[in-house]
Design a protein around this motif. Sequence first.
Motif, PDB file in Angstrom:
ATOM      1  N   THR A 144       0.832  -1.204   0.000  1.00  0.00           N
ATOM      2  CA  THR A 144       0.000   0.000   0.000  1.00  0.00           C
ATOM      3  C   THR A 144       0.866   1.252   0.000  1.00  0.00           C
ATOM      4  O   THR A 144       0.624   2.194  -0.762  1.00  0.00           O
ATOM      5  CB  THR A 144      -0.925  -0.016   1.223  1.00  0.00           C
ATOM      6  N   GLU A 145       1.901   1.263   0.837  1.00  0.00           N
ATOM      7  CA  GLU A 145       2.807   2.408   0.881  1.00  0.00           C
ATOM      8  C   GLU A 145       3.574   2.559  -0.431  1.00  0.00           C
ATOM      9  O   GLU A 145       3.805   3.669  -0.902  1.00  0.00           O
ATOM     10  CB  GLU A 145       3.780   2.249   2.046  1.00  0.00           C
ATOM     11  N   LEU A 146       3.998   1.426  -1.010  1.00  0.00           N
ATOM     12  CA  LEU A 146       4.743   1.455  -2.276  1.00  0.00           C
ATOM     13  C   LEU A 146       3.883   2.011  -3.406  1.00  0.00           C
ATOM     14  O   LEU A 146       4.356   2.787  -4.240  1.00  0.00           O
ATOM     15  CB  LEU A 146       5.225   0.043  -2.628  1.00  0.00           C
ATOM     16  N   ARG A 147       2.614   1.655  -3.432  1.00  0.00           N
ATOM     17  CA  ARG A 147       1.716   2.118  -4.491  1.00  0.00           C
ATOM     18  C   ARG A 147       1.416   3.608  -4.376  1.00  0.00           C
ATOM     19  O   ARG A 147       1.100   4.262  -5.367  1.00  0.00           O
ATOM     20  CB  ARG A 147       0.422   1.313  -4.452  1.00  0.00           C
TER      21      ARG A 147
ATOM     22  N   ARG B 104       7.469   3.431  -6.548  1.00  0.00           N
ATOM     23  CA  ARG B 104       6.700   2.529  -7.412  1.00  0.00           C
ATOM     24  C   ARG B 104       7.393   2.343  -8.757  1.00  0.00           C
ATOM     25  O   ARG B 104       7.523   1.217  -9.253  1.00  0.00           O
ATOM     26  CB  ARG B 104       5.286   3.064  -7.606  1.00  0.00           C
ATOM     27  N   VAL B 105       7.870   3.441  -9.336  1.00  0.00           N
ATOM     28  CA  VAL B 105       8.551   3.355 -10.634  1.00  0.00           C
ATOM     29  C   VAL B 105       9.860   2.582 -10.490  1.00  0.00           C
ATOM     30  O   VAL B 105      10.193   1.732 -11.333  1.00  0.00           O
ATOM     31  CB  VAL B 105       8.797   4.773 -11.201  1.00  0.00           C
ATOM     32  N   ALA B 106      10.599   2.844  -9.410  1.00  0.00           N
ATOM     33  CA  ALA B 106      11.857   2.120  -9.198  1.00  0.00           C
ATOM     34  C   ALA B 106      11.593   0.624  -8.999  1.00  0.00           C
ATOM     35  O   ALA B 106      12.320  -0.219  -9.542  1.00  0.00           O
ATOM     36  CB  ALA B 106      12.585   2.700  -7.990  1.00  0.00           C
TER      37      ALA B 106
ATOM     38  N   ALA C  21      11.841  -4.795 -11.018  1.00  0.00           N
ATOM     39  CA  ALA C  21      11.130  -6.056 -11.226  1.00  0.00           C
ATOM     40  C   ALA C  21      11.199  -6.483 -12.688  1.00  0.00           C
ATOM     41  O   ALA C  21      11.362  -7.665 -12.987  1.00  0.00           O
ATOM     42  CB  ALA C  21       9.681  -5.913 -10.780  1.00  0.00           C
ATOM     43  N   ALA C  22      11.089  -5.529 -13.598  1.00  0.00           N
ATOM     44  CA  ALA C  22      11.164  -5.860 -15.028  1.00  0.00           C
ATOM     45  C   ALA C  22      12.547  -6.406 -15.378  1.00  0.00           C
ATOM     46  O   ALA C  22      12.658  -7.417 -16.087  1.00  0.00           O
ATOM     47  CB  ALA C  22      10.834  -4.631 -15.872  1.00  0.00           C
ATOM     48  N   LEU C  23      13.582  -5.754 -14.887  1.00  0.00           N
ATOM     49  CA  LEU C  23      14.944  -6.232 -15.178  1.00  0.00           C
ATOM     50  C   LEU C  23      15.187  -7.612 -14.571  1.00  0.00           C
ATOM     51  O   LEU C  23      15.761  -8.495 -15.213  1.00  0.00           O
ATOM     52  CB  LEU C  23      15.976  -5.232 -14.662  1.00  0.00           C
TER      53      LEU C  23
ATOM     54  N   ALA D  80       1.176  -3.413 -17.249  1.00  0.00           N
ATOM     55  CA  ALA D  80       2.604  -3.531 -16.941  1.00  0.00           C
ATOM     56  C   ALA D  80       3.102  -4.933 -17.265  1.00  0.00           C
ATOM     57  O   ALA D  80       4.221  -5.105 -17.768  1.00  0.00           O
ATOM     58  CB  ALA D  80       2.844  -3.200 -15.476  1.00  0.00           C
ATOM     59  N   GLY D  81       2.265  -5.943 -17.010  1.00  0.00           N
ATOM     60  CA  GLY D  81       2.645  -7.311 -17.360  1.00  0.00           C
ATOM     61  C   GLY D  81       2.804  -7.484 -18.859  1.00  0.00           C
ATOM     62  O   GLY D  81       3.754  -8.115 -19.326  1.00  0.00           O
ATOM     63  N   PHE D  82       1.881  -6.902 -19.628  1.00  0.00           N
ATOM     64  CA  PHE D  82       1.999  -6.964 -21.089  1.00  0.00           C
ATOM     65  C   PHE D  82       3.254  -6.217 -21.556  1.00  0.00           C
ATOM     66  O   PHE D  82       3.956  -6.673 -22.453  1.00  0.00           O
ATOM     67  CB  PHE D  82       0.749  -6.375 -21.749  1.00  0.00           C
ATOM     68  N   GLY D  83       3.531  -5.091 -20.908  1.00  0.00           N
ATOM     69  CA  GLY D  83       4.727  -4.313 -21.278  1.00  0.00           C
ATOM     70  C   GLY D  83       6.013  -5.083 -21.042  1.00  0.00           C
ATOM     71  O   GLY D  83       6.928  -5.037 -21.868  1.00  0.00           O
ATOM     72  N   VAL D  84       6.092  -5.792 -19.927  1.00  0.00           N
ATOM     73  CA  VAL D  84       7.300  -6.573 -19.686  1.00  0.00           C
ATOM     74  C   VAL D  84       7.362  -7.753 -20.662  1.00  0.00           C
ATOM     75  O   VAL D  84       8.455  -8.193 -21.037  1.00  0.00           O
ATOM     76  CB  VAL D  84       7.404  -7.016 -18.204  1.00  0.00           C
ATOM     77  N   GLY D  85       6.215  -8.234 -21.131  1.00  0.00           N
ATOM     78  CA  GLY D  85       6.209  -9.258 -22.169  1.00  0.00           C
ATOM     79  C   GLY D  85       6.779  -8.730 -23.475  1.00  0.00           C
ATOM     80  O   GLY D  85       7.540  -9.415 -24.154  1.00  0.00           O
TER      81      GLY D  85
END
Length: 111
Positions: A7-10, A16-18, A23-25, A58-63
């Motif tokens: 919740t705090e991260l969102r 959130r961006v970091a 996570a993507a990398l 975001a999941g599609f983007g990492v795909g």
Amino acid sequence: MTPEFLTELREDDSRRVAATNGAALLGVGLSLFHWSGLLLAGALVALPQRTIPRGIGAGFGVGVLAVVVFLGQLWFGGTLGLVLGMGQPAWLALALGLGLPTFGALVRGVV
């Protein structure tokens, strides 16, 4: 059911961006060793997102990133034309590269 740290991260845009970029990398890096890394990548990038549709996006983007990395590896190896010439198996691999992270991102609907 959502943990307090998520919740705090969102709520904090910079964190959130970091977290999303990290996570993507991590997920794309893991997918170089095993296909299940694509599922994990989708889940990891979706968790910091504020809404479920953004998480799935975001999941599609990492795909898309994973497919670009895969095609880049083939291009640098000089085998891009040969692999794409295989037809359906190549298209299946590309579809799985897009679909598995998107499916993994559905975890955002649970947490």
